[in-house]
Scaffold this motif. Structure first.
Motif, mmCIF file in Angstrom:
data_model
loop_
_atom_site.group_PDB
_atom_site.id
_atom_site.type_symbol
_atom_site.label_atom_id
_atom_site.label_comp_id
_atom_site.label_asym_id
_atom_site.label_seq_id
_atom_site.Cartn_x
_atom_site.Cartn_y
_atom_site.Cartn_z
ATOM 1 N N THR A 182 0.832 -1.206 0.000
ATOM 2 C CA THR A 182 0.000 0.000 0.000
ATOM 3 C C THR A 182 0.864 1.252 0.000
ATOM 4 O OG1 THR A 182 -1.748 -1.166 1.191
ATOM 5 C CG2 THR A 182 -1.834 1.237 1.208
ATOM 6 N N LEU A 183 1.908 1.256 0.831
ATOM 7 C CA LEU A 183 2.823 2.397 0.853
ATOM 8 C C LEU A 183 3.470 2.580 -0.510
ATOM 9 C CD1 LEU A 183 4.420 4.641 2.243
ATOM 10 C CD2 LEU A 183 6.019 2.886 3.056
ATOM 11 N N HIS A 184 3.907 1.479 -1.102
ATOM 12 C CA HIS A 184 4.552 1.563 -2.412
ATOM 13 C C HIS A 184 3.586 2.111 -3.452
ATOM 14 C CE1 HIS A 184 6.593 0.202 -6.097
ATOM 15 N NE2 HIS A 184 7.698 0.204 -5.357
ATOM 16 N N ARG A 185 2.336 1.652 -3.427
ATOM 17 C CA ARG A 185 1.339 2.133 -4.390
ATOM 18 C C ARG A 185 1.084 3.624 -4.230
ATOM 19 N NH1 ARG A 185 -3.766 3.034 -3.528
ATOM 20 N NH2 ARG A 185 -3.876 1.707 -1.664
ATOM 21 N N LEU A 186 0.972 4.089 -2.978
ATOM 22 C CA LEU A 186 0.705 5.513 -2.747
ATOM 23 C C LEU A 186 1.866 6.379 -3.228
ATOM 24 C CD1 LEU A 186 -0.942 5.262 0.784
ATOM 25 C CD2 LEU A 186 -2.079 5.788 -1.383
ATOM 26 N N LEU A 187 3.082 5.915 -3.045
ATOM 27 C CA LEU A 187 4.233 6.659 -3.557
ATOM 28 C C LEU A 187 4.233 6.653 -5.081
ATOM 29 C CD1 LEU A 187 7.010 5.364 -1.120
ATOM 30 C CD2 LEU A 187 6.022 7.661 -1.164
ATOM 31 N N ARG A 188 3.930 5.523 -5.659
ATOM 32 C CA ARG A 188 3.912 5.409 -7.113
ATOM 33 C C ARG A 188 2.844 6.307 -7.728
ATOM 34 N NH1 ARG A 188 3.407 0.186 -7.113
ATOM 35 N NH2 ARG A 188 1.314 0.005 -7.982
ATOM 36 N N GLU A 189 1.692 6.394 -7.071
ATOM 37 C CA GLU A 189 0.606 7.218 -7.596
ATOM 38 C C GLU A 189 0.915 8.708 -7.518
ATOM 39 O OE1 GLU A 189 -2.745 5.955 -5.330
ATOM 40 O OE2 GLU A 189 -3.109 4.166 -6.567
ATOM 41 N N ALA A 190 1.920 9.082 -6.721
ATOM 42 C CA ALA A 190 2.312 10.492 -6.638
ATOM 43 C C ALA A 190 3.224 10.902 -7.788
ATOM 44 C CB ALA A 190 3.005 10.756 -5.301
ATOM 45 N N LEU A 191 3.559 9.954 -8.656
ATOM 46 C CA LEU A 191 4.416 10.235 -9.803
ATOM 47 C C LEU A 191 3.635 10.009 -11.095
ATOM 48 C CD1 LEU A 191 7.627 8.352 -8.616
ATOM 49 C CD2 LEU A 191 7.395 10.832 -8.856
ATOM 50 N N PRO A 192 3.919 10.778 -12.133
ATOM 51 C CA PRO A 192 3.271 10.513 -13.423
ATOM 52 C C PRO A 192 3.791 9.203 -14.012
ATOM 53 C CG PRO A 192 4.948 12.207 -13.659
ATOM 54 C CD PRO A 192 4.834 11.934 -12.193
ATOM 55 N N ALA A 193 2.956 8.520 -14.748
ATOM 56 C CA ALA A 193 3.335 7.220 -15.306
ATOM 57 C C ALA A 193 4.580 7.319 -16.172
ATOM 58 C CB ALA A 193 2.167 6.647 -16.108
ATOM 59 N N GLU A 194 4.745 8.433 -16.871
ATOM 60 C CA GLU A 194 5.898 8.564 -17.773
ATOM 61 C C GLU A 194 7.220 8.708 -17.021
ATOM 62 O OE1 GLU A 194 3.825 12.648 -17.579
ATOM 63 O OE2 GLU A 194 3.265 10.531 -17.695
ATOM 64 N N ALA A 195 7.158 8.944 -15.721
ATOM 65 C CA ALA A 195 8.392 9.041 -14.936
ATOM 66 C C ALA A 195 8.966 7.677 -14.588
ATOM 67 C CB ALA A 195 8.134 9.830 -13.654
ATOM 68 N N LEU A 196 8.190 6.610 -14.785
ATOM 69 C CA LEU A 196 8.612 5.259 -14.399
ATOM 70 C C LEU A 196 9.021 4.472 -15.630
ATOM 71 C CD1 LEU A 196 5.721 4.465 -11.890
ATOM 72 C CD2 LEU A 196 8.013 5.337 -11.361
ATOM 73 N N LEU A 197 10.254 4.010 -15.638
ATOM 74 C CA LEU A 197 10.764 3.160 -16.698
ATOM 75 C C LEU A 197 10.893 1.757 -16.119
ATOM 76 C CD1 LEU A 197 11.778 2.988 -19.597
ATOM 77 C CD2 LEU A 197 14.065 3.602 -18.792
ATOM 78 N N ILE A 198 9.890 0.928 -16.350
ATOM 79 C CA ILE A 198 9.791 -0.382 -15.716
ATOM 80 C C ILE A 198 10.383 -1.451 -16.638
ATOM 81 C CG2 ILE A 198 8.203 -2.025 -14.632
ATOM 82 C CD1 ILE A 198 8.365 0.769 -13.337
ATOM 83 N N GLY A 199 11.003 -2.457 -16.026
ATOM 84 C CA GLY A 199 11.591 -3.536 -16.802
ATOM 85 C C GLY A 199 12.881 -3.144 -17.486
ATOM 86 N N ALA A 200 13.564 -2.132 -16.958
ATOM 87 C CA ALA A 200 14.828 -1.666 -17.530
ATOM 88 C C ALA A 200 15.902 -1.721 -16.453
ATOM 89 C CB ALA A 200 14.683 -0.249 -18.066
ATOM 90 N N GLU A 201 16.980 -2.387 -16.742
ATOM 91 C CA GLU A 201 18.071 -2.505 -15.769
ATOM 92 C C GLU A 201 19.186 -1.530 -16.100
ATOM 93 O OE1 GLU A 201 20.953 -5.874 -13.684
ATOM 94 O OE2 GLU A 201 19.582 -6.436 -15.304
ATOM 95 N N ALA A 202 19.680 -0.845 -15.083
ATOM 96 C CA ALA A 202 20.801 0.072 -15.277
ATOM 97 C C ALA A 202 22.077 -0.748 -15.426
ATOM 98 C CB ALA A 202 20.907 1.028 -14.098
ATOM 99 N N VAL A 203 22.514 -0.917 -16.650
ATOM 100 C CA VAL A 203 23.696 -1.740 -16.919
ATOM 101 C C VAL A 203 24.961 -1.038 -16.452
ATOM 102 C CG1 VAL A 203 25.032 -2.884 -18.731
ATOM 103 C CG2 VAL A 203 22.522 -2.795 -18.875
ATOM 104 N N SER A 204 25.003 0.269 -16.614
ATOM 105 C CA SER A 204 26.184 1.027 -16.184
ATOM 106 C C SER A 204 25.794 2.461 -15.882
ATOM 107 C CB SER A 204 27.276 1.005 -17.263
ATOM 108 O OG SER A 204 26.847 1.709 -18.420
ATOM 109 N N VAL A 205 26.576 3.076 -15.019
ATOM 110 C CA VAL A 205 26.439 4.496 -14.690
ATOM 111 C C VAL A 205 27.807 5.116 -14.881
ATOM 112 C CG1 VAL A 205 25.906 6.189 -12.917
ATOM 113 C CG2 VAL A 205 24.584 4.077 -13.049
ATOM 114 N N GLU A 206 27.894 6.073 -15.794
ATOM 115 C CA GLU A 206 29.192 6.650 -16.132
ATOM 116 C C GLU A 206 29.134 8.175 -16.049
ATOM 117 O OE1 GLU A 206 30.114 5.342 -20.016
ATOM 118 O OE2 GLU A 206 30.328 3.217 -19.472
#
Length: 385
Positions: A106-130
């Protein structure tokens, strides 16, 4: 000051960081490797410090409405005797709120609903940070490459980003305890809002939810990676003689609903939570044992402090330096206190040590016990513009 940020990790800390950064005018993308955010998890207790952070993020009211205050409860022995009672009303008078119990989903859902859907990139793994320049960074997600002025690594205790930033750090270690958790399938009659029971090398606790169901957890001292063919049957065997409602909580749980995780922690403190334009947050920075119920609360503190520092300071570098200076001492002190609390709880198994601990708890005056709790709960959130 505004900019673009990529948050690696869509858990509680990562979502809270994204909300905070958006509130101060940043463009934010959250990168989460899970294919779907299916609201998994058991339950969570939110203390005053975590709730204050949620208030500043603008979701505190919604979280409170979905939570149940923990007013009555305490710590018991397996036979049912009380070692200590905690008065949630006294805690509320001291810090403005009792501890609140809420399903993690429930906490996770409420936090997620406070963000626009386009802000979430789901199913994507950060392979590297440079680092791509003096003030920029790049997150390679395989099919997508994201450039940013700031990267927030909120990718959990096994943080791949932390491993690349601090290759010589030993990383997470096993605490010696494993935890099994579940949520009852149906509402259950309970006489208290929360309880914690300490036995010899074992612990069982519960928190009641607003809808009448309850979350329970069982902590056992076992070798790492120990698993059971039938976890629920094993717990019924181990806790069959413990006081009510322990057996009733297990009986009200579906066998397939039991979660089992080893308790790992970052025992060696990190020398910094910031490297260049990358900030570590939550378990990626200071994973701690759950003995004080402060893991999520500290991640929420991180999120608000990071946003406030970036909103206040003239440059990103100055904001990140302030974030590190404010968050590292406090969160590492809480992690140490959590580890020490575990040593006084279920980790004790020698009969004499248990007897001495129980006597000390029974003799501790309630005002002193309350002051010990307030050390961690009495945190004032910085203000976001």
């Amino acid at each position: 000051m505004g900019g673009t940020a990529v948050v690696v990790g869509g858990g509680i800390g990562g979502l809270a960081a994204a909300i905070g950064l958006r509130r101060i005018g940043w463009d934010v993308r959250v990168v989460e490797r899970a294919a779907s955010l299916d609201d998994a998890g058991a339950g969570i207790s939110l203390a005053a410090n975590g709730l204050r952070a949620l208030d500043e993020l603008g979701v505190g009211e919604a979280v409170r409405s979905a939570s149940r205050g923990q007013y009555d409860g305490g710590t018991r022995t397996p036979g049912g005797g009380w070692l200590a009672r905690m008065d949630g009303s006294a805690l509320e008078r001291a810090v403005g709120t009792p501890i609140m119990g809420i399903p993690r989903s429930t906490l996770h859902r409420l936090l997620r609903e406070a963000l626009p859907a386009e802000a979430l990139l789901i199913g994507a793994e950060a392979v590297s940070v440079e680092r791509t320049g003096p003030g920029t960074a790049r997150v390679d997600c395989g099919d997508a490459v994201l450039d940013a002025d700031l990267v927030v690594a909120a990718d959990g205790i096994g943080s791949a980003v932390r491993g690349r930033l601090f290759p010589d750090h030993p990383g997470p270690v096993y605490s010696g305890s494993t935890v099994l958790r579940g949520i009852t399938e149906r509402p259950i009659e309970l006489r208290t809002d929360f309880e914690l029971t300490w036995g010899h090398g074992a612990e069982f606790g519960h928190i009641a939810f607003r809808d009448g169901r309850a979350e329970w957890h069982a902590v056992l001292r076992l070798p790492a990676r120990t698993r059971f063919a039938d976890p629920l049957a094993e717990l019924r065997r181990r806790f069959r003689d413990w006081h009510d409602p322990v057996p009733a909580l297990l009986d009200a749980t579906r066998p397939g609903a039991v979660l089992h995780h080893d308790v790992n922690e970052l025992r060696a403190p990190l020398p910094s939570y910031v490297v260049g334009r990358v900030a570590l947050l939550g378990d990626a920075a200071h994973a701690m044992t759950p003995n004080l119920g402060q893991g999520a609360c500290q991640a929420l503190e991180d999120a608000v402090t990071l946003a406030a520092a970036l909103a206040t300071e003239a440059t990103v570098e100055a904001g990140l330096a302030r974030y590190d200076a404010e968050r590292r001492p406090r969160s590492q002190a809480v992690a140490l206190a959590a580890r020490q609390a575990g040593r006084m709880g279920h980790q004790l198994s020698h009969p004499l040590a248990v007897a001495l601990r129980n006597t000390a708890m029974r003799l501790t005056p309630s005002p002193l016990a309350l002051r010990m709790i307030l050390r961690h709960h009495a945190w004032t959130s910085p203000k976001l513009p």
